[in-house]
Design a protein around this motif. Structure first.
Motif, short mmCIF file in Angstrom:
data_model
loop_
_atom_site.label_atom_id
_atom_site.label_comp_id
_atom_site.label_asym_id
_atom_site.label_seq_id
_atom_site.Cartn_x
_atom_site.Cartn_y
_atom_site.Cartn_z
N MET A 147 -1.17 -3.68 -8.87
CA MET A 147 -0.65 -4.15 -7.59
C MET A 147 -1.33 -3.39 -6.47
SD MET A 147 3.43 -4.31 -8.51
CE MET A 147 3.99 -4.43 -10.22
N PRO A 148 -2.44 -3.91 -5.93
CA PRO A 148 -3.20 -3.18 -4.90
C PRO A 148 -2.56 -3.30 -3.51
CG PRO A 148 -4.26 -5.26 -5.41
CD PRO A 148 -3.11 -5.15 -6.36
N PHE A 149 -2.84 -2.30 -2.68
CA PHE A 149 -2.40 -2.30 -1.28
C PHE A 149 -3.39 -1.44 -0.49
CE2 PHE A 149 -0.10 0.76 -3.85
CZ PHE A 149 -0.26 1.97 -3.18
N SER A 150 -3.49 -1.70 0.81
CA SER A 150 -4.48 -1.00 1.62
C SER A 150 -3.90 0.07 2.53
CB SER A 150 -5.26 -2.00 2.48
OG SER A 150 -4.40 -2.68 3.36
N ALA A 151 -2.58 0.06 2.73
CA ALA A 151 -1.97 1.05 3.64
C ALA A 151 -0.67 1.62 3.08
CB ALA A 151 -1.71 0.43 5.01
N LYS A 152 0.17 0.77 2.48
CA LYS A 152 1.44 1.26 1.95
C LYS A 152 2.09 0.20 1.08
CE LYS A 152 3.74 0.06 6.30
NZ LYS A 152 4.49 0.58 7.47
N ALA A 153 3.05 0.63 0.28
CA ALA A 153 3.85 -0.27 -0.55
C ALA A 153 5.28 0.20 -0.53
CB ALA A 153 3.31 -0.32 -1.98
N ARG A 154 6.23 -0.73 -0.45
CA ARG A 154 7.65 -0.41 -0.44
C ARG A 154 8.37 -1.28 -1.47
NH1 ARG A 154 5.45 2.79 2.12
NH2 ARG A 154 5.83 3.54 4.23
N LEU A 155 9.17 -0.65 -2.33
CA LEU A 155 9.91 -1.37 -3.36
C LEU A 155 11.40 -1.22 -3.09
CD1 LEU A 155 7.19 -0.10 -4.76
CD2 LEU A 155 8.18 -1.06 -6.82
#
Length: 333
Positions: free
Chosen positions: A128-136
């Motif tokens: 699960m790629p992201f470029s700045a942030k990820a929130r679950l």
């Protein structure tokens, strides 16, 4: 042990080994790994939410697992939402159990490459790629309080090269209760990306062969049949026999008119540049005449589709709890 069973186990082991993505395991990159995990007591009243993961930087989630003390009956009102970067809507917006292939609060153990469930441990290896942030987040959109002991973990890697990565994982839950005109819409999207798989749950009151429906793709406006029969799409032929669980395909529930299966397009992702639609026909077989034996059905279908897409601007919708858990209206035949 029966020689046929030994042979089956050997083929299963070989298929897993050959399918493992080991080709670049030796590569040393500029990435730095991290993990967020917790064992806790969650009390979520209807309408409440809880952040279970917050990652800052560019990178990708490599592993996500969850378990609770519900003895395999994960509450259908517990929704998993994952937000990528600064998107105002979640890319993953599905019931938590359904994300791992659990429907109707009934867990089935299985083992596939990107997902598996083993002894109440629900695991995802989907990147699960992201470029700045990820929130679950876990959100209770149901009608009762979720009160359970839980444990979960999120493995990830941070690496600057992901700042330019535009691909994001998306996930959608759809129910046809019952199907209309013998069709269940698994996925319909506009944009550029590729489709990587689905879970499918079928409730049918038909006592004969219920799975005659084809899977049909529309790629950039061009329609094509992918497989001529439900069993072909999910890794079997000439009907389903006993349950099985393999790297890319599985038929993991066959009881009380409930049928559960999965299909992963990992070696053959379905790529599109403008638009994509996946539909599965709901048909049953009647009589011995192949040409006239198919009839449209009105069974109860639930699916969860997974795909990667770039620059998505449209929200991934999810029906409310009451509609998701409404009594089945599958037809009698």
């Amino acid at each position: 042990m029966n020689p046929r069973k030994w042979c089956g186990l050997l083929l299963f082991a070989v298929s897993l080994c050959c399918a493992e993505p080991l080709t670049d395991l030796y590569e040393i990159t500029d990435g730095v790994s991290g993990v967020q995990c917790k064992y806790d007591h969650f009390v979520l009243k209807p309408g409440e939410e809880k952040c279970i993961g917050s990652i800052n930087g560019a990178g990708k989630i490599t592993y996500f697992y969850f378990t609770d003390d519900s003895n395999g009956r994960i509450y259908d009102g517990l929704v998993l939402k994952i937000f990528w970067d600064d998107q105002a809507f979640p890319g993953v917006n599905v019931p938590l159990g359904a994300f791992f292939g659990v429907f109707n609060e009934q867990t089935c153990d299985y083992k596939s490459l990107p997902m598996e469930v083993n002894h109440l441990c629900y695991m995802s290896y989907l990147p699960m790629p992201f470029s700045a942030k990820a929130r679950l987040y876990l959100v209770n959109d149901g009608d009762k309080t979720y009160d359970h002991l839980v444990a979960y973990g999120i493995d990830y890697v941070l690496e600057d090269t992901f700042r330019e990565e535009k691909s994001r994982l998306y996930c959608q839950w759809v129910r046809s209760n019952p199907t209309q005109k013998g069709l269940h819409p698994v996925l319909k999207i506009q944009g550029r990306g590729h489709y990587v798989g689905n879970f499918l749950q079928v409730y049918s009151k038909y006592t004969g062969w219920w799975g005659e429906g084809d899977t049909v793709f529309s790629i950039d406006g061009k329609s094509m049949t992918h497989t001529p029969g439900t069993e072909d799409e999910y890794g079997s032929c000439w009907g389903f026999g006993s349950c099985f669980s393999m790297s890319y395909v599985g038929y993991i529930q066959n009881e009380k008119q409930q049928y559960r299966m999965y299909r992963w397009y990992l070696a053959n992702p379905v790529r599109f540049q403008k638009s994509f639609t996946a539909v599965i026909q709901n048909r049953r077989f009647q009589g011995n005449d192949f040409k006239t034996g198919q009839l449209e059905s009105g069974d109860d279908f639930i699916s969860v589709a997974f795909w990667y897409q770039q620059d998505r601007a449209e929200q991934v919708l999810l029906e409310d709890y009451a509609k998701r858990t409404a009594p089945s209206r599958a037809q009698n035949y």
